[in-house]
Design a protein around this motif. Structure first.
Motif, PDB file in Angstrom:
ATOM      1  N   ARG A 189      93.480   0.885  -8.308  1.00  0.00           N
ATOM      2  CA  ARG A 189      94.693   1.240  -7.566  1.00  0.00           C
ATOM      3  C   ARG A 189      94.367   1.917  -6.239  1.00  0.00           C
ATOM      4  O   ARG A 189      95.250   2.186  -5.446  1.00  0.00           O
ATOM      5  CB  ARG A 189      95.576   2.176  -8.406  1.00  0.00           C
ATOM      6  N   ALA A 190      93.090   2.189  -5.973  1.00  0.00           N
ATOM      7  CA  ALA A 190      92.674   2.772  -4.698  1.00  0.00           C
ATOM      8  C   ALA A 190      92.478   1.694  -3.626  1.00  0.00           C
ATOM      9  O   ALA A 190      92.256   2.014  -2.462  1.00  0.00           O
ATOM     10  CB  ALA A 190      91.381   3.561  -4.881  1.00  0.00           C
ATOM     11  N   ALA A 191      92.598   0.419  -4.005  1.00  0.00           N
ATOM     12  CA  ALA A 191      92.440  -0.685  -3.047  1.00  0.00           C
ATOM     13  C   ALA A 191      93.585  -0.655  -2.037  1.00  0.00           C
ATOM     14  O   ALA A 191      94.698  -0.210  -2.358  1.00  0.00           O
ATOM     15  CB  ALA A 191      92.418  -2.008  -3.788  1.00  0.00           C
ATOM     16  N   PRO A 192      93.348  -1.111  -0.813  1.00  0.00           N
ATOM     17  CA  PRO A 192      94.368  -1.057   0.236  1.00  0.00           C
ATOM     18  C   PRO A 192      95.636  -1.859  -0.059  1.00  0.00           C
ATOM     19  O   PRO A 192      96.685  -1.575   0.501  1.00  0.00           O
ATOM     20  CB  PRO A 192      93.666  -1.634   1.464  1.00  0.00           C
ATOM     21  N   VAL A 193      95.564  -2.843  -0.951  1.00  0.00           N
ATOM     22  CA  VAL A 193      96.743  -3.650  -1.239  1.00  0.00           C
ATOM     23  C   VAL A 193      97.767  -2.870  -2.083  1.00  0.00           C
ATOM     24  O   VAL A 193      98.951  -3.166  -2.049  1.00  0.00           O
ATOM     25  CB  VAL A 193      96.342  -4.977  -1.926  1.00  0.00           C
ATOM     26  N   TRP A 194      97.326  -1.859  -2.808  1.00  0.00           N
ATOM     27  CA  TRP A 194      98.217  -1.051  -3.634  1.00  0.00           C
ATOM     28  C   TRP A 194      98.808   0.092  -2.826  1.00  0.00           C
ATOM     29  O   TRP A 194      98.159   0.673  -1.978  1.00  0.00           O
ATOM     30  CB  TRP A 194      97.472  -0.472  -4.837  1.00  0.00           C
ATOM     31  N   GLY A 195     100.057   0.431  -3.128  1.00  0.00           N
ATOM     32  CA  GLY A 195     100.720   1.554  -2.492  1.00  0.00           C
ATOM     33  C   GLY A 195     101.750   2.136  -3.445  1.00  0.00           C
ATOM     34  O   GLY A 195     101.996   1.608  -4.529  1.00  0.00           O
ATOM     35  N   VAL A 196     102.374   3.224  -3.027  1.00  0.00           N
ATOM     36  CA  VAL A 196     103.392   3.878  -3.845  1.00  0.00           C
ATOM     37  C   VAL A 196     104.685   3.916  -3.052  1.00  0.00           C
ATOM     38  O   VAL A 196     104.706   4.353  -1.894  1.00  0.00           O
ATOM     39  CB  VAL A 196     102.956   5.309  -4.244  1.00  0.00           C
ATOM     40  N   ALA A 197     105.771   3.453  -3.663  1.00  0.00           N
ATOM     41  CA  ALA A 197     107.077   3.473  -3.021  1.00  0.00           C
ATOM     42  C   ALA A 197     107.733   4.833  -3.237  1.00  0.00           C
ATOM     43  O   ALA A 197     107.417   5.550  -4.193  1.00  0.00           O
ATOM     44  CB  ALA A 197     107.961   2.372  -3.583  1.00  0.00           C
ATOM     45  N   ASP A 198     108.638   5.168  -2.360  1.00  0.00           N
ATOM     46  CA  ASP A 198     109.385   6.414  -2.462  1.00  0.00           C
ATOM     47  C   ASP A 198     110.234   6.384  -3.734  1.00  0.00           C
ATOM     48  O   ASP A 198     111.051   5.476  -3.930  1.00  0.00           O
ATOM     49  CB  ASP A 198     110.269   6.586  -1.230  1.00  0.00           C
ATOM     50  N   SER A 199     110.068   7.375  -4.599  1.00  0.00           N
ATOM     51  CA  SER A 199     110.770   7.375  -5.880  1.00  0.00           C
ATOM     52  C   SER A 199     112.254   7.706  -5.749  1.00  0.00           C
ATOM     53  O   SER A 199     113.015   7.460  -6.681  1.00  0.00           O
ATOM     54  CB  SER A 199     110.107   8.355  -6.852  1.00  0.00           C
ATOM     55  N   THR A 200     112.661   8.242  -4.608  1.00  0.00           N
ATOM     56  CA  THR A 200     114.086   8.562  -4.425  1.00  0.00           C
ATOM     57  C   THR A 200     114.900   7.331  -4.034  1.00  0.00           C
ATOM     58  O   THR A 200     116.115   7.326  -4.164  1.00  0.00           O
ATOM     59  CB  THR A 200     114.254   9.649  -3.348  1.00  0.00           C
ATOM     60  N   VAL A 201     114.230   6.282  -3.569  1.00  0.00           N
ATOM     61  CA  VAL A 201     114.928   5.059  -3.188  1.00  0.00           C
ATOM     62  C   VAL A 201     115.262   4.268  -4.445  1.00  0.00           C
ATOM     63  O   VAL A 201     114.421   4.092  -5.334  1.00  0.00           O
ATOM     64  CB  VAL A 201     114.042   4.208  -2.247  1.00  0.00           C
ATOM     65  N   LYS A 202     116.506   3.795  -4.534  1.00  0.00           N
ATOM     66  CA  LYS A 202     116.932   3.019  -5.701  1.00  0.00           C
ATOM     67  C   LYS A 202     116.705   1.532  -5.436  1.00  0.00           C
ATOM     68  O   LYS A 202     117.112   1.003  -4.413  1.00  0.00           O
ATOM     69  CB  LYS A 202     118.422   3.265  -5.973  1.00  0.00           C
ATOM     70  N   VAL A 203     116.056   0.875  -6.375  1.00  0.00           N
ATOM     71  CA  VAL A 203     115.841  -0.566  -6.292  1.00  0.00           C
ATOM     72  C   VAL A 203     117.039  -1.233  -6.958  1.00  0.00           C
ATOM     73  O   VAL A 203     117.278  -1.047  -8.149  1.00  0.00           O
ATOM     74  CB  VAL A 203     114.519  -0.972  -6.976  1.00  0.00           C
ATOM     75  N   ASP A 204     117.791  -2.010  -6.168  1.00  0.00           N
ATOM     76  CA  ASP A 204     119.041  -2.586  -6.662  1.00  0.00           C
ATOM     77  C   ASP A 204     118.852  -3.648  -7.744  1.00  0.00           C
ATOM     78  O   ASP A 204     119.619  -3.713  -8.692  1.00  0.00           O
ATOM     79  CB  ASP A 204     119.829  -3.211  -5.498  1.00  0.00           C
ATOM     80  N   ASP A 205     117.840  -4.482  -7.605  1.00  0.00           N
ATOM     81  CA  ASP A 205     117.672  -5.589  -8.548  1.00  0.00           C
ATOM     82  C   ASP A 205     116.545  -5.349  -9.552  1.00  0.00           C
ATOM     83  O   ASP A 205     115.786  -6.247  -9.874  1.00  0.00           O
ATOM     84  CB  ASP A 205     117.472  -6.897  -7.795  1.00  0.00           C
ATOM     85  N   ALA A 206     116.464  -4.138 -10.093  1.00  0.00           N
ATOM     86  CA  ALA A 206     115.432  -3.805 -11.070  1.00  0.00           C
ATOM     87  C   ALA A 206     115.771  -4.323 -12.470  1.00  0.00           C
ATOM     88  O   ALA A 206     114.935  -4.295 -13.363  1.00  0.00           O
ATOM     89  CB  ALA A 206     115.205  -2.304 -11.120  1.00  0.00           C
TER      90      ALA A 206
END
Length: 143
Positions: A117-134
């Motif tokens: 998960r330290a590879a550049p392709v991985w990232g972390v999204a803001d947890s306060t943002v709601k994903v509408d189509d989850a």
């Protein structure tokens, strides 16, 4: 005499080759076109969110598309009907996503990414943002 012998030998060889070429090959199964299709796209970034994976991929040759993949597709209780799978990225390749369809409808998606998960392709999204189509059941993607 030599010319006649060579000419007749070539004629016999030609007849033998044409006779063997006309035989129909016997196959074990009849030809059937597959109903399964797949499409590979290069992945630029995968953002890990608490409800979904947000994937940024190559759309065409110059655009970037974004699609969200629910985490519930990966964590099925039975582990037999999962719609999301991960594969380890072989050395020297770029990350990519494979979308598999059966009879034109979505079946599953495979993400081929680095394990770390330290590879550049991985990232972390803001947890306060709601994903509408989850909670969606199908993947709609524009290539």
């Amino acid at each position: 005499m030599k010319k006649l012998f060579i000419l007749s030998a070539l004629l016999c060889v030609g007849v033998l080759f044409s006779a063997t070429a006309k035989e129909k090959a016997d196959y074990k199964y009849e030809y059937q076109e597959s109903t399964v299709t797949y499409h590979n796209v290069q992945v630029y970034k995968v953002l890990d969110h608490k409800d979904a994976f947000i994937v940024m991929y190559a759309k065409g040759h110059r655009d970037v598309g974004t699609v969200s993949i629910p985490k519930k597709w990966y964590s099925s209780a039975a582990r037999t009907d999962t719609k999301l799978s991960f594969r380890a990225l072989p050395k020297g390749m770029n990350s990519y996503m494979t979308v598999i369809k059966r009879d034109g409808s979505f079946e599953r998606v495979l993400l081929t990414l680095p394990v770390s998960r330290a590879a550049p392709v991985w990232g972390v999204a803001d947890s306060t943002v709601k994903v509408d189509d989850a909670d969606k059941d199908s993947l709609e993607i524009v290539y």
